[in-house]
Motif scaffolding. Structure first.
Motif, mmCIF file in Angstrom:
data_model
loop_
_atom_site.group_PDB
_atom_site.id
_atom_site.type_symbol
_atom_site.label_atom_id
_atom_site.label_comp_id
_atom_site.label_asym_id
_atom_site.label_seq_id
_atom_site.Cartn_x
_atom_site.Cartn_y
_atom_site.Cartn_z
ATOM 1 N N VAL A 165 -76.880 65.228 58.354
ATOM 2 C CA VAL A 165 -77.513 65.517 57.072
ATOM 3 C C VAL A 165 -76.864 66.792 56.531
ATOM 4 O O VAL A 165 -76.864 67.821 57.211
ATOM 5 C CB VAL A 165 -79.028 65.720 57.210
ATOM 6 N N VAL A 166 -76.318 66.716 55.342
ATOM 7 C CA VAL A 166 -75.622 67.843 54.735
ATOM 8 C C VAL A 166 -76.579 68.575 53.807
ATOM 9 O O VAL A 166 -77.007 68.034 52.786
ATOM 10 C CB VAL A 166 -74.384 67.373 53.943
ATOM 11 N N LYS A 167 -76.936 69.810 54.155
ATOM 12 C CA LYS A 167 -77.746 70.632 53.265
ATOM 13 C C LYS A 167 -76.855 71.238 52.182
ATOM 14 O O LYS A 167 -75.728 71.683 52.467
ATOM 15 C CB LYS A 167 -78.420 71.763 54.044
ATOM 16 N N VAL A 168 -77.352 71.257 50.957
ATOM 17 C CA VAL A 168 -76.658 71.934 49.855
ATOM 18 C C VAL A 168 -77.624 72.945 49.254
ATOM 19 O O VAL A 168 -78.843 72.786 49.344
ATOM 20 C CB VAL A 168 -76.163 70.938 48.793
ATOM 21 N N ASP A 169 -77.068 74.014 48.637
ATOM 22 C CA ASP A 169 -77.959 75.062 48.123
ATOM 23 C C ASP A 169 -78.224 74.964 46.627
ATOM 24 O O ASP A 169 -79.009 75.738 46.081
ATOM 25 C CB ASP A 169 -77.437 76.445 48.489
ATOM 26 N N CYS A 170 -77.575 74.002 45.934
ATOM 27 C CA CYS A 170 -77.855 73.713 44.525
ATOM 28 C C CYS A 170 -77.568 74.900 43.604
ATOM 29 O O CYS A 170 -78.135 74.998 42.509
ATOM 30 C CB CYS A 170 -79.307 73.238 44.343
ATOM 31 N N LYS A 171 -76.677 75.781 44.027
ATOM 32 C CA LYS A 171 -76.280 76.905 43.179
ATOM 33 C C LYS A 171 -75.042 76.591 42.354
ATOM 34 O O LYS A 171 -74.865 77.136 41.271
ATOM 35 C CB LYS A 171 -76.033 78.145 44.045
ATOM 36 N N SER A 172 -74.178 75.727 42.890
ATOM 37 C CA SER A 172 -72.963 75.318 42.194
ATOM 38 C C SER A 172 -72.676 73.866 42.534
ATOM 39 O O SER A 172 -72.495 73.529 43.714
ATOM 40 C CB SER A 172 -71.780 76.195 42.610
ATOM 41 N N ILE A 173 -72.638 73.015 41.517
ATOM 42 C CA ILE A 173 -72.345 71.596 41.767
ATOM 43 C C ILE A 173 -70.965 71.456 42.386
ATOM 44 O O ILE A 173 -70.761 70.668 43.325
ATOM 45 C CB ILE A 173 -72.467 70.788 40.461
ATOM 46 N N ASP A 174 -70.005 72.217 41.891
ATOM 47 C CA ASP A 174 -68.646 72.125 42.428
ATOM 48 C C ASP A 174 -68.611 72.441 43.920
ATOM 49 O O ASP A 174 -67.965 71.723 44.703
ATOM 50 C CB ASP A 174 -67.712 73.079 41.680
ATOM 51 N N VAL A 175 -69.276 73.519 44.319
ATOM 52 C CA VAL A 175 -69.266 73.905 45.734
ATOM 53 C C VAL A 175 -70.032 72.887 46.570
ATOM 54 O O VAL A 175 -69.602 72.521 47.673
ATOM 55 C CB VAL A 175 -69.847 75.315 45.913
ATOM 56 N N ASP A 176 -71.148 72.387 46.054
ATOM 57 C CA ASP A 176 -71.901 71.384 46.804
ATOM 58 C C ASP A 176 -71.100 70.093 46.978
ATOM 59 O O ASP A 176 -71.119 69.476 48.050
ATOM 60 C CB ASP A 176 -73.232 71.088 46.105
#
Length: 378
Positions: A165-176
């Motif tokens: 499961v990949v957690k993303v921080d939702c601060k930058s779509i590009d980085v996520d």
């Protein structure tokens, strides 16, 4: 058999390294461990767990001490449904606190009848000769750089985990997007990959994110928008990825609302968040009636809830063929735990990506009172 005492212990176990999600960072798990004793000398253990960075364990302990324990003492632990429903009324909306009572009841009844909790729940108690020799588990990765997450994905895949499961921080779509792509490239084609936003995106951001990762063999995306936004959750469907509800799902009533709103493709139940195993089985029944897969999530739990999650996953047909985080070892780097045996990553490697479900009476684990004393806080 009568319940003679209920003790609630506030327990804090540090993490060896921080755990990062879209809502913030954690350096320890602080949960309430309950100890329920009967007049026949049996001891059952339960656990009440805050959702990541949401919920106050001090409040949980207060609710158990002042509202729930007085309704439990003197009653037969076999009256699980009646006791839990009374506690749900008395908990003043703090449903997660009820799990501390619920799990201990199931543990006591299983011990008294000398059967595993999965048998009480309808699963029969699994062993290596059964058709389902264990529960498939995956590994949840804390937010980090794309390169670091790719490295971690290779490690856990080599260890035997069939999915991540990949957690993303939702601060930058590009980085996520880069995080998801890096992990997918690092995994074997046979590995499953899910993406968890923890409700961090607006619907418009979620649409853009989903459109960019839809071709990366993502099994489903979990909680792309805020928990209360069922319309936004529904709008995320049909964009090339299945959508799972987690933060939007705590109670059976939540499950009914999600199904009625046609807001998700997958239900993710967390045993402690639901208020225990009785409530989780009610959610499982709704998932089955709606023909939706059920994933048993984990969260910030000690081993007590992980054993309970194993029994739940082993007792439901809607969980078959899916990976689950709750029944497996904590993906977060807990320095210690309270149970013997401890759910370990070695079990996953030794059982081809699964964890065995205990066939011992009750939850199937012993809880070390010395460790409770060591990690207990005021």
């Amino acid at each position: 058999m009568k319940i003679v005492s209920v003790l609630a212990h506030l327990v804090r176990i540090p993490l060896a390294s921080p755990y990062v999600i879209s809502r913030g960072m954690l350096d320890a798990f602080t949960n309430v461990v309950t100890e329920m004793r009967t007049d026949e000398g049996l001891i059952g253990y339960g656990e009440a767990v805050p959702v990541s960075l949401i919920g106050d364990p001090v409040q949980f302990k207060s609710v158990i001490d002042t509202r729930l324990a007085p309704r439990v003492i003197g009653r037969d632990p076999a009256d699980i449904e009646s006791i839990v429903d009374d506690c749900l009324v008395a908990c003043d909306g703090v449903v997660a606190a009820v799990a501390g009572i619920d799990l201990a009841l199931w543990d006591l009844v299983g011990q008294a009848l000398r059967v595993p909790v999965s048998t009480l729940l309808g699963g029969g108690g699994l062993d290596s000769s059964a058709a389902r020799p264990g529960v498939l588990v995956d590994y949840t990765m804390s937010v980090d750089t794309p390169e670091a997450m790719a490295h971690r994905a290779r490690e856990v895949s080599a260890f035997g985990f069939p999915g991540v499961v990949v957690k993303v921080d939702c601060k930058s779509i590009d980085v996520d997007v880069a995080r998801v792509r890096a992990v997918r490239d690092a995994l074997p084609q046979t590995s499953t990959m899910r993406v968890d936003c923890n409700g961090g995106y607006t619907p418009e951001q979620a649409f853009a994110f989903i459109d960019r990762i839809a071709g990366m063999q993502v099994e489903f995306i979990e909680q792309p928008v805020h928990a209360s936004d069922l319309a936004g959750l529904k709008a995320c469907r049909g964009r090339g990825l299945r959508v799972a509800a987690d933060e939007s799902l705590s109670t059976p009533l939540d499950a009914l609302r999600l199904v009625s709103a046609d807001a998700c493709d997958v239900l993710n139940v967390k045993v402690p968040k639901a208020g225990g195993l009785l409530q989780s089985k009610r959610i499982a029944a709704i998932a089955s009636a709606a023909s939706l897969p059920l994933v048993v999530g984990g969260g910030l739990t000690f081993g007590i809830s992980r054993f309970a999650s194993q029994h739940l996953a082993a007792s439901c047909t809607s969980t078959v063929g899916h990976c689950h985080e709750g029944p497996g070892p904590a993906s977060q780097a807990l320095i210690d735990d309270l149970t013997t045996p401890r759910v370990t990553r070695q079990q996953v490697g030794d059982h081809a990506g699964r964890v065995p479900v205990s066939t011992l009476p009750g939850l199937g684990c012993a809880v070390d009172p010395q460790k409770i004393a060591h990690y207990r806080i005021a």
